[in-house]
Design an enzyme around this catalytic site. Structure first.
Site, PDB file in Angstrom:
ATOM      1  CE  LYS A  13      -2.097  -1.246   3.845  1.00 23.49           C
ATOM      2  NZ  LYS A  13      -1.436  -2.556   4.095  1.00 23.49           N
ATOM      3  NE  ARG A  88      -5.035  -1.705   9.730  1.00 22.75           N
ATOM      4  CZ  ARG A  88      -3.976  -1.182   9.139  1.00 22.75           C
ATOM      5  NH1 ARG A  88      -4.017   0.002   8.622  1.00 22.75           N
ATOM      6  NH2 ARG A  88      -2.863  -1.858   9.081  1.00 22.75           N
ATOM      7  NE  ARG A 127       7.563  -2.547   6.458  1.00 27.22           N
ATOM      8  CZ  ARG A 127       6.232  -2.571   6.437  1.00 27.22           C
ATOM      9  NH1 ARG A 127       5.570  -1.934   5.517  1.00 27.22           N
ATOM     10  NH2 ARG A 127       5.581  -3.243   7.353  1.00 27.22           N
ATOM     11  NE  ARG A 160       5.759  -0.556  10.261  1.00 25.63           N
ATOM     12  CZ  ARG A 160       4.692  -0.620   9.473  1.00 25.63           C
ATOM     13  NH1 ARG A 160       4.705   0.005   8.311  1.00 25.63           N
ATOM     14  NH2 ARG A 160       3.623  -1.286   9.835  1.00 25.63           N
ATOM     15  NE  ARG A 171       1.661  -5.176  11.168  1.00 21.15           N
ATOM     16  CZ  ARG A 171       2.765  -4.968  10.444  1.00 21.15           C
ATOM     17  NH1 ARG A 171       3.935  -5.372  10.908  1.00 21.15           N
ATOM     18  NH2 ARG A 171       2.694  -4.348   9.294  1.00 21.15           N
TER      19      ARG A 171
END
Ligand code: AP5
Ligand code: ZN
Length: 216
Positions: A13, A88, A127, A160, A171
């Site tokens: 996203k 969400r 990431r 992160r 998640r």
């Protein structure tokens, strides 16, 4: 152009939002980025959000809806917006519909980026993000030229805190339980566009562009 970008953690996203922004001059509103900024500034909102983010859970609806409402009322959203990571939950989607109706606006597209779970885990755990300019990299799929250094600004690259294995699993679970029902929600209103996100970033963007060009 009033659009939302949907998809599970790691679907791309944020990556696609950067590309959309470069072609269409509308504000990119990421609730995840807003919360992370509040956490790094140590504000009361950040302290509240951190409790949930660190466990891979959603920040309560009333808190999230409040910050999005405030943001959408800013003058730069007058000619459109790109929401990333919001709504969400069905409660958030209903609140958004109500707010937009009140201000005489309407959602035009819900772009849903689809990627299989095993690929999502690989994407999220690889990431790294620049501490300074927030550019996102992937250690395998989109590595920086020099290890741990941002190509764009020379800043340090960090992972992160919610991208650790156990939190990522949570998640994904939360996404399947609470966010997945939104696909049906937007399918019913006829604005859902499913995009195969398990391809190169340029191929994914080409499909998103086709959707946006047809919105008129
Ligand atoms: P948020 O920041 O929204 O995280 P998320 O939805 O889990 O999404 P991600 O940022 O992990 O992934 P992305 O889809 O943007 O992928 P990216 O482009 O970076 O939310 C974080 C937390 O905040 C939530 O857990 C919650 O606590 C809270 N929160 C936020 N919004 C909320 C809301 N509305 N309500 C309540 N709580 C909320 O890509 C991932 C990686 O893959 C990168 O390394 C990238 O380089 C790589 N990549 C991207 N595309 C490709 C590709 N096509 N091929 C190969 N690699 C790719
Ligand atoms: Zn940087």
């Amino acid at each position: 152009m009033n659009i939302i970008l949907m998809g599970p953690p790691g679907a791309g996203k944020g990556t696609q939002a950067e590309k959309i922004k470069a072609s269409y001059p509308i504000p990119h509103i990421s609730t995840g980025d807003m919360f992370r900024e509040a956490v790094s500034n140590g504000t009361p909102l950040g302290m509240e959000a951190k409790k949930y983010m660190d466990e891979g859970k959603l920040v309560p609806d009333e808190v999230t809806i409040g910050i999005v409402k405030e943001r959408l009322m800013q003058p730069d959203c007058a000619s459109g917006f790109l929401l990333d990571g919001f709504p969400r939950t069905v409660v958030q989607a209903e609140a958004l519909d109500q707010l937009l109706a009140e201000i005489g606006k309407k959602l035009e597209a819900a772009i849903n980026i689809q990627v299989p779970d095993e690929i999502l885990i690989e994407r999220v755990t690889g990431r790294v993000t620049c501490k300074e300019c927030k550019t996102v990299y992937h250690l395998k799929f989109n590595p920086p030229a020099k290890e741990n250094v941002c190509d764009r600004c020379g800043g340090e690259l960090v992972a992160r805190s919610d991208d650790r294995g156990d939190i990522v699993k949570k998640r994904l679970e939360v996404y399947n339980e609470q966010t997945n029902p939104l696909i049906e929600y937007y399918a019913k209103t006829g604005i859902l566009y499913n995009i195969d996100g398990n391809r190169g970033t340029e191929e994914v963007f080409a499909d998103i562009k086709k959707v946006l060009e047809n919105l008129g």
